[in-house]
Design a protein around this motif. Structure first.
Motif, PDB file in Angstrom:
ATOM      1  N   GLU A   1       0.829  -1.214   0.000  1.00 38.40           N
ATOM      2  CA  GLU A   1       0.000   0.000   0.000  1.00 38.40           C
ATOM      3  C   GLU A   1       0.857   1.255   0.000  1.00 38.40           C
ATOM      4  O   GLU A   1       0.516   2.256  -0.650  1.00 38.40           O
ATOM      5  N   ARG A   2       1.979   1.205   0.714  1.00 36.72           N
ATOM      6  CA  ARG A   2       2.880   2.356   0.730  1.00 36.72           C
ATOM      7  C   ARG A   2       3.419   2.635  -0.669  1.00 36.72           C
ATOM      8  O   ARG A   2       3.475   3.789  -1.126  1.00 36.72           O
ATOM      9  N   THR A   3       3.796   1.574  -1.377  1.00 37.63           N
ATOM     10  CA  THR A   3       4.320   1.735  -2.731  1.00 37.63           C
ATOM     11  C   THR A   3       3.246   2.288  -3.662  1.00 37.63           C
ATOM     12  O   THR A   3       3.488   3.241  -4.419  1.00 37.63           O
ATOM     13  N   LEU A   4       2.057   1.697  -3.627  1.00 38.16           N
ATOM     14  CA  LEU A   4       0.987   2.160  -4.504  1.00 38.16           C
ATOM     15  C   LEU A   4       0.595   3.594  -4.189  1.00 38.16           C
ATOM     16  O   LEU A   4       0.362   4.397  -5.102  1.00 38.16           O
ATOM     17  N   ASP A   5       0.518   3.949  -2.903  1.00 39.38           N
ATOM     18  CA  ASP A   5       0.149   5.315  -2.522  1.00 39.38           C
ATOM     19  C   ASP A   5       1.153   6.334  -3.058  1.00 39.38           C
ATOM     20  O   ASP A   5       0.791   7.455  -3.443  1.00 39.38           O
ATOM     21  N   SER A   6       2.414   5.937  -3.111  1.00 37.41           N
ATOM     22  CA  SER A   6       3.441   6.880  -3.545  1.00 37.41           C
ATOM     23  C   SER A   6       3.401   7.133  -5.049  1.00 37.41           C
ATOM     24  O   SER A   6       3.976   8.110  -5.536  1.00 37.41           O
ATOM     25  N   TYR A   7       2.731   6.245  -5.805  1.00 39.44           N
ATOM     26  CA  TYR A   7       2.698   6.391  -7.262  1.00 39.44           C
ATOM     27  C   TYR A   7       1.352   6.856  -7.790  1.00 39.44           C
ATOM     28  O   TYR A   7       1.255   7.228  -8.965  1.00 39.44           O
ATOM     29  N   ARG A   8       0.324   6.797  -6.981  1.00 38.28           N
ATOM     30  CA  ARG A   8      -0.999   7.171  -7.473  1.00 38.28           C
ATOM     31  C   ARG A   8      -1.008   8.632  -7.917  1.00 38.28           C
ATOM     32  O   ARG A   8      -0.394   9.496  -7.302  1.00 38.28           O
ATOM     33  N   GLY A   9      -1.705   8.896  -8.998  1.00 39.75           N
ATOM     34  CA  GLY A   9      -1.775  10.244  -9.543  1.00 39.75           C
ATOM     35  C   GLY A   9      -2.163  10.191 -11.008  1.00 39.75           C
ATOM     36  O   GLY A   9      -2.328   9.103 -11.588  1.00 39.75           O
ATOM     37  N   ASN A  10      -2.306  11.326 -11.618  1.00 45.38           N
ATOM     38  CA  ASN A  10      -2.799  11.387 -13.001  1.00 45.38           C
ATOM     39  C   ASN A  10      -1.879  10.654 -13.980  1.00 45.38           C
ATOM     40  O   ASN A  10      -2.349   9.951 -14.877  1.00 45.38           O
ATOM     41  N   ARG A  11      -0.563  10.842 -13.826  1.00 47.25           N
ATOM     42  CA  ARG A  11       0.354  10.221 -14.777  1.00 47.25           C
ATOM     43  C   ARG A  11       0.329   8.695 -14.645  1.00 47.25           C
ATOM     44  O   ARG A  11       0.310   7.972 -15.642  1.00 47.25           O
ATOM     45  N   PHE A  12       0.313   8.214 -13.412  1.00 50.72           N
ATOM     46  CA  PHE A  12       0.253   6.768 -13.190  1.00 50.72           C
ATOM     47  C   PHE A  12      -1.059   6.196 -13.724  1.00 50.72           C
ATOM     48  O   PHE A  12      -1.080   5.154 -14.393  1.00 50.72           O
ATOM     49  N   ASP A  13      -2.157   6.894 -13.454  1.00 54.38           N
ATOM     50  CA  ASP A  13      -3.466   6.423 -13.916  1.00 54.38           C
ATOM     51  C   ASP A  13      -3.534   6.385 -15.443  1.00 54.38           C
ATOM     52  O   ASP A  13      -4.114   5.458 -16.022  1.00 54.38           O
ATOM     53  N   ALA A  14      -2.964   7.388 -16.081  1.00 51.44           N
ATOM     54  CA  ALA A  14      -2.971   7.423 -17.547  1.00 51.44           C
ATOM     55  C   ALA A  14      -2.158   6.272 -18.126  1.00 51.44           C
ATOM     56  O   ALA A  14      -2.555   5.638 -19.105  1.00 51.44           O
ATOM     57  N   LYS A  15      -1.009   6.005 -17.504  1.00 58.46           N
ATOM     58  CA  LYS A  15      -0.164   4.903 -17.963  1.00 58.46           C
ATOM     59  C   LYS A  15      -0.888   3.570 -17.786  1.00 58.46           C
ATOM     60  O   LYS A  15      -0.900   2.721 -18.694  1.00 58.46           O
ATOM     61  N   ARG A  16      -1.493   3.389 -16.636  1.00 57.83           N
ATOM     62  CA  ARG A  16      -2.208   2.135 -16.374  1.00 57.83           C
ATOM     63  C   ARG A  16      -3.379   1.961 -17.321  1.00 57.83           C
ATOM     64  O   ARG A  16      -3.625   0.865 -17.834  1.00 57.83           O
ATOM     65  N   SER A  17      -4.087   3.043 -17.600  1.00 59.88           N
ATOM     66  CA  SER A  17      -5.238   2.973 -18.504  1.00 59.88           C
ATOM     67  C   SER A  17      -4.801   2.603 -19.915  1.00 59.88           C
ATOM     68  O   SER A  17      -5.444   1.783 -20.585  1.00 59.88           O
TER      69      SER A  17
ATOM     70  N   GLN B   1      -4.877  -6.454 -13.241  1.00 63.44           N
ATOM     71  CA  GLN B   1      -3.724  -6.637 -12.369  1.00 63.44           C
ATOM     72  C   GLN B   1      -2.416  -6.464 -13.135  1.00 63.44           C
ATOM     73  O   GLN B   1      -1.455  -5.872 -12.638  1.00 63.44           O
ATOM     74  N   SER B   2      -2.363  -6.977 -14.365  1.00 65.23           N
ATOM     75  CA  SER B   2      -1.158  -6.827 -15.188  1.00 65.23           C
ATOM     76  C   SER B   2      -0.894  -5.357 -15.505  1.00 65.23           C
ATOM     77  O   SER B   2       0.256  -4.903 -15.472  1.00 65.23           O
ATOM     78  N   ALA B   3      -1.955  -4.625 -15.834  1.00 71.05           N
ATOM     79  CA  ALA B   3      -1.797  -3.206 -16.164  1.00 71.05           C
ATOM     80  C   ALA B   3      -1.269  -2.421 -14.976  1.00 71.05           C
ATOM     81  O   ALA B   3      -0.411  -1.536 -15.127  1.00 71.05           O
ATOM     82  N   LEU B   4      -1.770  -2.740 -13.791  1.00 62.20           N
ATOM     83  CA  LEU B   4      -1.296  -2.031 -12.600  1.00 62.20           C
ATOM     84  C   LEU B   4       0.188  -2.306 -12.370  1.00 62.20           C
ATOM     85  O   LEU B   4       0.972  -1.374 -12.120  1.00 62.20           O
TER      86      LEU B   4
ATOM     87  N   PHE C   1       6.934   1.063 -14.974  1.00 63.36           N
ATOM     88  CA  PHE C   1       7.363   2.167 -15.829  1.00 63.36           C
ATOM     89  C   PHE C   1       7.388   3.501 -15.082  1.00 63.36           C
ATOM     90  O   PHE C   1       8.249   4.344 -15.357  1.00 63.36           O
ATOM     91  N   GLU C   2       6.497   3.692 -14.133  1.00 62.34           N
ATOM     92  CA  GLU C   2       6.549   4.921 -13.343  1.00 62.34           C
ATOM     93  C   GLU C   2       7.733   4.904 -12.379  1.00 62.34           C
ATOM     94  O   GLU C   2       8.345   5.944 -12.109  1.00 62.34           O
TER      95      GLU C   2
END
Length: 691
Positions: free
Chosen positions: A24-40, A658-661, A667-668
């Motif tokens: 959760e610490r790792t995911l929280d540190s990367y969440r944001g618009n750029r990460f979401d766009a990459k995952r999408s 899960q793979s996309a995440l 990459f982020e």
């Protein structure tokens, strides 16, 4: 000395809380618009409805398993061959998402084995959360339902398949209770289970030893040549094959080298050698493809009756083979470049075929139905070349095939090129590697962020394949992708693999380091811009880059890795890999400890940031490797980030979401940790693609 982090090998609440906190610490540190766009963007590729759906012909239908955004766990379906070759109209047989919802299980489809000749029943394999352990159930294709009181095997590593035509019997290798698994966690015996009988009463066909890897069996349905085979794998290169008498279940050993791969085509045995074969004064070299009368395989081979279909060279190795009615089609790698051949069963005369193929593209050939004719599926792919499916026939006159369909282009490859180069390893061995990126970067005119990938183990060859997600998430942003063909793999045949076994494992790591140095020396990248990635055995490779060559990299990513080489053989399937690495409970530890990343981290060492990734459901490489390594780095104050997916098994992910995440996270992480390189807008307006 007792390992103070041994508790992280458990799956209790304390260990899982440790996992949850860091993930959760790792995911929280990367969440944001750029990460979401990459995952999408990655998810759109992985879940696309217009992906290339490869199929398998059984009887009158082509069967296929398809996933997309609406069906993340997938649909098992079929269509006619005529429809498949045109615009498929799919008939859904089983919806895995619906099944999982109905049963409250996170099922992942593991394949279907159809009963011949009516193809009216199937043995469906389902994996809880994507684990290697699986459940097998009998399915009725007419009613589209699982059969009450049909064949069913509870969760276990192993297999179940049909035996003989019109049969109400299966070959089953599973966990049958205490003492029936090997030390590696695989079935120790295989049984013949007849419908309506108790599995405990099923006669045993073959039982191995606890120290073996596994025991299994299969049936060859070729009309007029039906045979059942039982296999006892003592290790990865010591396998005893038996023909099973259909009535008495008596075993007759196939008298061919236990290290060889053995198959049959009508009244011939086909053999792929892993080591030199000395036979009555004649030597058949490792890597050869041979044919001999099947009766000789039972009574004793005679050198004069053995046909040499393919003999390797220092540059060329066997890559794959498929059997069709009139012979075999096989592919080779010549300096890691694909070539295709046909050998007629009548004369075993070999003819090279010349399909249209880009310089650095790969090709695969598979029989459509080896029992009925010479039809083949052909797939071609390259780093920048979308995978294409072709259909037709193979003969000495060539591949007469037409294109069925291709994967749509998933990223903008304009201005990108492919090249192959060679680095020189520590002992003088030349090691090939592929590069993909802008022409400027590959020429060394504009150093770019670079991601170096590798594996180097178990005789696995890494060859060009379409970079759909990597192209979108990495190449389009100006990055360079590099694939290293290091020793331990199979790119140059068995000798290339055997050169990096056990005490010589360091050669694989020296090869990889040589490629890293070459990328910097030629101006493709710089150390602060260079990252490396690998999974499983490749994760061990990355662990050694971290401990032995930290000065070569700006960042590292290790996925579902082996890292503790003292404990690996005591965890899950690890005992089956001792032939590859060595036995840490013997004097082998003298060399194993030198490439055990967990035992070579220095408190005062200067290391690049590393992302460690694994899966709780991985029942092949224990997640304890990744957990303990991360805990050690944290204690020593080194820069480490950790992500553990609950599902996914050894694949690390159970579906596209899960793979996309996980890919977006990779990459982020690289975007944050590597020095800046050229961005996408800096690419030249156009350039020819070198293939």
């Amino acid at each position: 000395m007792t390992d103070p982090r041994l508790w992280l090998e458990d799956s209790n609440d304390v260990a899982l809380e440790w996992v949850k906190e860091r993930t959760e610490r790792t995911l929280d540190s990367y969440r944001g618009n750029r990460f979401d766009a990459k995952r999408s963007a990655i998810f759109d590729i992985l879940s696309a409805k217009d992906k290339l759906d490869l199929g398998t012909l059984r009887g009158d239908y082509v069967y296929n398993f398809h996933t997309d955004a609406d069906h993340p766990r997938g649909l098992w379906r079929r269509t006619t061959l005529e429809s498949y070759l045109d615009e498929p109209e799919w008939d859904v047989l089983l919806d895995i998402d619906s099944l999982g919802q109905e049963e409250g299980e996170s099922w992942v489809f593991g394949g279907a084995n159809l009963r011949r000749p009516l193809f009216d029943r199937a043995l469906i394999t389902l994996k809880p959360g994507g684990s290697d352990a699986n459940v097998v159930r009998e399915f009725d294709l007419d009613t589209r339902t699982f059969i009450t009181d049909g064949f069913e095997a509870p969760a276990s590593k192993g297999s179940m398949s049909w035996m003989r035509r019109d049969s109400d019997a299966v070959l089953i290798a599973r966990d049958f209770g205490a003492g029936t698994l090997t030390d590696s966690g695989y079935p120790r015996s295989v049984r013949l289970w007849r419908r309506g009988t108790d599995i405990d009463d099923a006669p045993t066909i073959l039982e191995g030893e606890r120290e073996d890897i596994l025991v299994s069996a299969s049936h060859d349905f070729t009309p007029g040549y039906e045979r059942t085979f039982a296999v006892r794998a003592k290790d990865f290169r010591d396998t005893v094959v038996y023909e099973v008498d259909h009535d008495t279940l008596e075993l007759k050993e196939i008298l061919l080298p236990h290290s060889a791969g053995v198959g049959t085509i009508r009244d011939w045995a086909v053999v792929e050698l892993r080591y030199d074969w000395e036979l009555k004064g004649e030597t058949f070299p490792a890597g050869s493809l041979l044919a001999l009368p099947y009766e000789d395989a039972l009574t004793g081979p005679v050198p004069e009756r053995i046909v040499k279909i393919f003999t390797p060279t220092p540059q060329a190795s066997l890559a794959g083979m498929t059997e069709i009615q009139s012979g075999v089609v096989f592919t080779t790698l010549d300096n890691v470049r694909s070539r295709v051949y046909f050998a007629s069963i009548d004369t075993w005369e070999v003819t090279e075929l010349h399909p249209e193929l880009g310089e650095f593209d790969s090709i695969g050939v598979g029989a459509v139905d080896r029992e009925k004719g010479d039809a083949v599926w052909v797939t071609t792919t390259g780093f920048l070349t979308p995978t294409t499916l072709l259909y037709g026939t193979a003969s000495k006159d060539g591949l007469d095939v037409t294109t069925v369909r291709s994967t749509p282009e998933r990223f903008d490859a304009d201005g990108m090129v492919v090249d192959q180069r060679w680095a020189v390893s520590a002992d003088g061995t030349r090691v090939p590697y592929f590069l993909v990126g802008s022409r400027q970067a590959l020429r060394g005119e504009h150093p770019a962020r670079c991601l170096l990938d590798g594996y180097g183990g178990f005789e696995v060859s890494r060859t060009p394949g379409y970079l759909g997600t990597y192209g979108k998430a990495w190449l389009e942003d100006g990055g360079v992708y590099v694939l290293a063909n290091i020793r331990g793999g199979g790119e140059f045949g068995p000798a290339w693999h055997q050169a990096a076994l056990t005490k010589n494992r360091k050669r694989a790591y020296e090869d990889f380091a040589a490629v890293a140095r070459d990328l910097v020396a030629t101006g493709v990248t710089t150390v602060p811009q260079l990252a490396a990635i690998g999974g499983s055995n490749g994760g061990l490779l990355i662990g050694n880059m971290y401990t032995t060559y930290p000065e070569l990299f700006g960042a590292l990513v290790t996925r579902v890795p082996l890292l503790d080489m003292k404990r690996f053989s005591h965890l899950l399937a690890g005992a089956s890999w001792m032939d590859e690495y060595g036995n840490p409970d013997t004097d082998d530890w003298d060399f194993l400890q030198r490439y055990s990343p967990y035992h070579n981290v220095a408190e005062d060492g200067e290391y690049p940031p590393i992302l460690v990734m694994t899966s709780t459901k991985d029942d092949r490489v224990h997640p304890g490797h990744a957990r303990k390594f991360t805990a050690l780095l944290e204690e020593l104050g080194h820069n480490v980030e950790y992500y553990e997916n609950i599902e996914g098994g050894h694949a690390g992910a159970a579906d596209a979401e899960q793979s996309a995440l996980s890919l977006a996270l990779i990459f982020e992480f690289l975007n944050r940790r590597l020095a800046e390189g050229p961005r996408a807008e800096e690419k030249p307006a156009s350039a020819d693609c070198v293939r």
